[in-house]
Design a protein around this motif. Sequence first.
Motif, short mmCIF file in Angstrom:
data_model
loop_
_atom_site.label_atom_id
_atom_site.label_comp_id
_atom_site.label_asym_id
_atom_site.label_seq_id
_atom_site.Cartn_x
_atom_site.Cartn_y
_atom_site.Cartn_z
N ASP A 274 0.85 -1.19 0.00
CA ASP A 274 0.00 0.00 0.00
C ASP A 274 0.89 1.24 0.00
O ASP A 274 1.35 1.69 1.04
CB ASP A 274 -0.93 0.00 1.22
CG ASP A 274 -1.83 1.24 1.26
OD1 ASP A 274 -1.85 2.00 0.26
OD2 ASP A 274 -2.49 1.46 2.29
N LEU A 275 1.13 1.79 -1.17
CA LEU A 275 2.02 2.94 -1.34
C LEU A 275 1.24 4.24 -1.46
O LEU A 275 1.73 5.22 -2.01
CB LEU A 275 2.92 2.74 -2.56
CG LEU A 275 3.79 1.48 -2.57
CD1 LEU A 275 4.69 1.47 -3.81
CD2 LEU A 275 4.63 1.36 -1.30
N SER B 292 9.27 -6.87 -5.75
CA SER B 292 8.52 -7.34 -6.92
C SER B 292 7.06 -6.89 -6.86
O SER B 292 6.50 -6.39 -7.84
CB SER B 292 8.60 -8.86 -7.02
OG SER B 292 7.78 -9.33 -8.07
N ILE B 293 6.45 -7.04 -5.70
CA ILE B 293 5.05 -6.62 -5.53
C ILE B 293 4.91 -5.12 -5.73
O ILE B 293 3.97 -4.65 -6.37
CB ILE B 293 4.54 -7.05 -4.13
CG1 ILE B 293 4.39 -8.58 -4.08
CG2 ILE B 293 3.20 -6.37 -3.80
CD1 ILE B 293 4.09 -9.13 -2.69
N MET B 294 5.88 -4.36 -5.21
CA MET B 294 5.81 -2.90 -5.35
C MET B 294 5.88 -2.44 -6.81
O MET B 294 5.33 -1.41 -7.16
CB MET B 294 6.93 -2.24 -4.53
CG MET B 294 6.63 -2.18 -3.04
SD MET B 294 7.83 -1.16 -2.13
CE MET B 294 9.13 -2.34 -1.86
N THR B 295 6.53 -3.21 -7.67
CA THR B 295 6.60 -2.81 -9.08
C THR B 295 5.25 -2.92 -9.77
O THR B 295 5.09 -2.43 -10.89
CB THR B 295 7.65 -3.63 -9.86
OG1 THR B 295 7.25 -5.01 -9.92
CG2 THR B 295 9.03 -3.51 -9.26
N SER C 12 -0.57 0.10 -7.72
CA SER C 12 -1.69 0.63 -8.50
C SER C 12 -1.53 2.09 -8.88
O SER C 12 -2.32 2.62 -9.68
CB SER C 12 -3.00 0.46 -7.72
OG SER C 12 -2.93 1.11 -6.46
N TYR C 13 -0.52 2.76 -8.34
CA TYR C 13 -0.32 4.19 -8.62
C TYR C 13 0.69 4.44 -9.75
O TYR C 13 0.89 5.58 -10.16
CB TYR C 13 0.15 4.91 -7.35
CG TYR C 13 -0.76 4.67 -6.18
CD1 TYR C 13 -2.02 5.29 -6.11
CD2 TYR C 13 -0.38 3.82 -5.15
CE1 TYR C 13 -2.86 5.05 -5.04
CE2 TYR C 13 -1.22 3.58 -4.07
CZ TYR C 13 -2.47 4.20 -4.03
OH TYR C 13 -3.31 3.96 -2.96
N GLU D 23 9.19 -2.64 -16.24
CA GLU D 23 8.80 -1.32 -16.73
C GLU D 23 8.78 -0.29 -15.60
O GLU D 23 8.88 0.92 -15.84
CB GLU D 23 7.41 -1.38 -17.39
CG GLU D 23 7.36 -2.19 -18.68
CD GLU D 23 8.24 -1.58 -19.76
OE1 GLU D 23 8.17 -0.35 -19.95
OE2 GLU D 23 8.98 -2.34 -20.40
N LYS D 24 8.64 -0.77 -14.38
CA LYS D 24 8.59 0.13 -13.23
C LYS D 24 9.80 -0.04 -12.30
O LYS D 24 9.79 0.45 -11.17
CB LYS D 24 7.29 -0.10 -12.43
CG LYS D 24 6.04 0.34 -13.17
CD LYS D 24 6.07 1.85 -13.41
CE LYS D 24 4.89 2.34 -14.21
NZ LYS D 24 4.97 3.80 -14.47
#
Length: 362
Positions: A83-84, A107-110, A113-114, A140-141
């Motif tokens: 949750d960023l 990996s999850i942070m890449t 949803s933002y 890509e992120k």
Amino acid sequence: MRQLGISIYPSHASLEENIAYLKLAHKYGFKRVFTCLLSIEGDKDKIVKGFKDIIVEANKLGMEVIADVNPRVFGELGINYDDLSFLNDLHVYGIRLDIGFSGLEESIMTFNSYGLNIEINMSSGGKYLENIMSYKSNTEKLLGCHNFYPHRYSGLNYEHFIQCTKQFKQFGIRTAAFVSSKYATFGPWPVNEGLCTLEAHRDLPSKVQAMHLFATGLIDDVIVANAFASEKELKDLSEINKEKLTFDAILVDSIPEIEKKIVLEEFHFNRGDVSDYLIRSTQSRAKYKGHEFIPFNSPDIKRGDLLIDTSLYGNYAGEFQIALKDMKNSGKTNVVGRIIKEELFLLSYIEAWQKFAIIENK
């Protein structure tokens, strides 16, 4: 497209000073902004507001802000890797993980949803990146950025720097590294003996540091780590040809017009059949065939000298060269100038067919 960046430390300067610095950097085409949440202390709400005010101003200028964080900062600010939203509310372009997690979290942070970019520390080596990639990250992120080192003699060894950077480039990940301003007076920490990635850069002009990083072919973005760089430094950095090594040289006073045009205006590239002694740019031989190149300055040759063969050398007349070693001069070659001493080491980056240029240092 390669980019330049600056660093902003909101708690070390006033809002007005930081905004003025952003605008100055923007004037010279700088696109990236690094800032550091690692050193935040005191009233968290007040500090976060200070960061947000700066980030909003940077965004108005079209600049991309990446904030340095680590697991401790996540805990103190109540951020969770899945949750960023807090970081999104800061309006940052992305976050840099100075110290990472297990690999799965990155990996999850890449996939957040933002659309925030996740930049990871490039300087430690090991299997950290491979571990992150093993969890099927969204490249890509995913970005990479080296550390900077405020303590003299603590900066990266060049071979280690190259090894670490290649790990990222093999996955097609965008890379960044830091250079140090000679005129800046502070960074995020009390120690400030320069603020560069490579130890070999610590006493070099910021422009030469950046030229070197770009010349490796492995670094996409160069960021000035300390603040505030002088306007001249920002201007000099903005004038770097990021794609082609362009050397500053001092020309001899007696250089004739044609020889000067050859040095400064011809499209130069090193021949494919490379020499240990010379970088050879031979197109001027054909262009000026028939012109009489008269000997006017033929002392013995030093590494970094700019050379043009005279008509005494027959078919070689008009060939432009840069000396890679000290040599005896036959008397048939004119020394027409010299690469400035700070850039001499960059001659080692001219390979077969490598394009390069010379500009006059006045």
